[in-house]
Design an enzyme around this catalytic site. Structure first.
Site, mmCIF file in Angstrom:
data_model
loop_
_atom_site.group_PDB
_atom_site.id
_atom_site.type_symbol
_atom_site.label_atom_id
_atom_site.label_comp_id
_atom_site.label_asym_id
_atom_site.label_seq_id
_atom_site.Cartn_x
_atom_site.Cartn_y
_atom_site.Cartn_z
ATOM 1 N N LYS A 267 -4.575 -2.318 2.674
ATOM 2 C CA LYS A 267 -5.790 -3.124 2.913
ATOM 3 C C LYS A 267 -5.530 -4.308 3.849
ATOM 4 C CE LYS A 267 -8.116 -1.866 -1.398
ATOM 5 N NZ LYS A 267 -7.032 -1.075 -2.071
ATOM 6 N N ARG A 268 -4.875 -4.027 4.951
ATOM 7 C CA ARG A 268 -4.596 -5.077 5.921
ATOM 8 C C ARG A 268 -5.804 -5.291 6.837
ATOM 9 N NH1 ARG A 268 -0.817 -5.671 2.701
ATOM 10 N NH2 ARG A 268 1.359 -5.872 3.333
#
Length: 307
Positions: free
Chosen positions: A105-106
């Site tokens: 989830k960057r």
């Protein structure tokens, strides 16, 4: 990379991804004892316990499923030792022929996004040599920085034949506080879904895009709408099992070809032995319980899809 995932789904007849999201409370005592006897009650000892847990589960389910999804936060909590086990897990899963979706989830902008992309699905230049960092096949990405945050990931996907799944409508209960906000007469997640479909046009595989979407199983009606908005987008569907999603909720996430979605279950699989219906296996045979839970999930989804 999306073509490889589709091929694996067809071969296993299981549109399933198992979330390797280990917590120490899921790890049986005999594995913790073995790790602590060798490394003490240290971060390295904890990480070793996680590794032993992961490996046994992977060995027992790798022939049943196309993909796994390790959640990096579960490893980061143990610091550098945890990240070593994250990488070790990624490599071992790939040795077993599994597609690896790094749930990281960057999201950021410019050079920061580029660095995240290079570190997880690309290659970094060191002098005259190139090295893969974590080397997942797909990663999850937060699109709420807009194109500045997404296009660096897409660039690396195209260079390396890798993929991303962009967060559109997440499975958590409070997701609507932001994602359901009405803008120009429609909820925000619909606008984001349209952008995902647009971004994906520039990164196509044979039938589906290497740019996918995350849409929670806990929101089947929204999934139905988003499926229509994103016909060529593969949907990663979290929220099955422990979060309340079930096979019957998933029908509209798939296209008429029976493809287009892959459903995730994490603790419902890896901690199955702690559930009443799998208690007969006991802690010593925890990985056999995980295998049984995968088979049950496969049957549930196949039944819902009329297969």
């Amino acid at each position: 990379m999306i073509d490889k995932l589709v091929e694996k789904i067809k071969k296993t007849e299981a549109p399933i991804v198992v979330g390797l999201d280990p917590m120490l409370k899921y790890v049986p005592e005999h594995l913790k004892k073995k790790a602590y006897d060798e490394y003490g009650e240290t971060l390295k000892g904890a990480a070793e316990a996680i590794w032993l847990f992961n490996k046994e589960i992977i060995d027992n389910i790798c022939d049943l499923i196309p993909a796994v999804k390790p959640q990096i936060a579960m490893y980061e909590q143990f610091g550098i030792e945890g990240l070593v086990v994250f990488k070790r897990t990624v490599d071992y899963c790939k040795e077993k022929g599994l597609v690896v979706i790094g749930d990281i989830k960057r999201g950021d902008i410019g050079s920061t996004s580029e660095a995240y992309a290079i570190g997880h699905i690309g290659k970094v230049q060191v002098g005259s040599k190139l090295y893969s960092g974590f080397d997942e096949d797909f990663i999850t990405v937060n699109p709420y920085f807009g194109s500045d945050g997404v296009t660096p990931f897409i660039k690396v996907c195209k260079e390396e034949n890798k993929g991303i799944f962009l967060l559109v409508k997440t499975s958590n209960p409070s997701s609507g506080e932001i994602q359901d906000r009405v803008i120009e007469g429609r909820p925000l997640y619909e606008h984001v879904g349209e952008m995902v479909a647009k971004w994906g046009e520039d990164c196509m595989g044979s039938s589906y895009s290497n740019v996918g979407a995350v849409v929670g199983a806990t929101y089947p009606e929204q999934g139905k709408i988003l499926r229509k908005l994103m016909p060529k987008t593969f949907i990663l569907v979290p929220g099955y099992g422990a979060q309340g999603g079930k096979g019957a909720d998933l029908v509209h996430f798939f296209n008429e070809d029976g493809l287009g979605a892959i459903v995730n279950s994490s603790r419902g699989i890896i901690a199955a032995y702690q559930q009443e219906q799998y208690a007969k296996f006991g802690a010593e045979h925890f990985a056999e319980a995980s295998r049984e839970a995968v088979l049950a999930m496969k049957e549930d989804i196949a039944g819902a899809l009329g297969k």
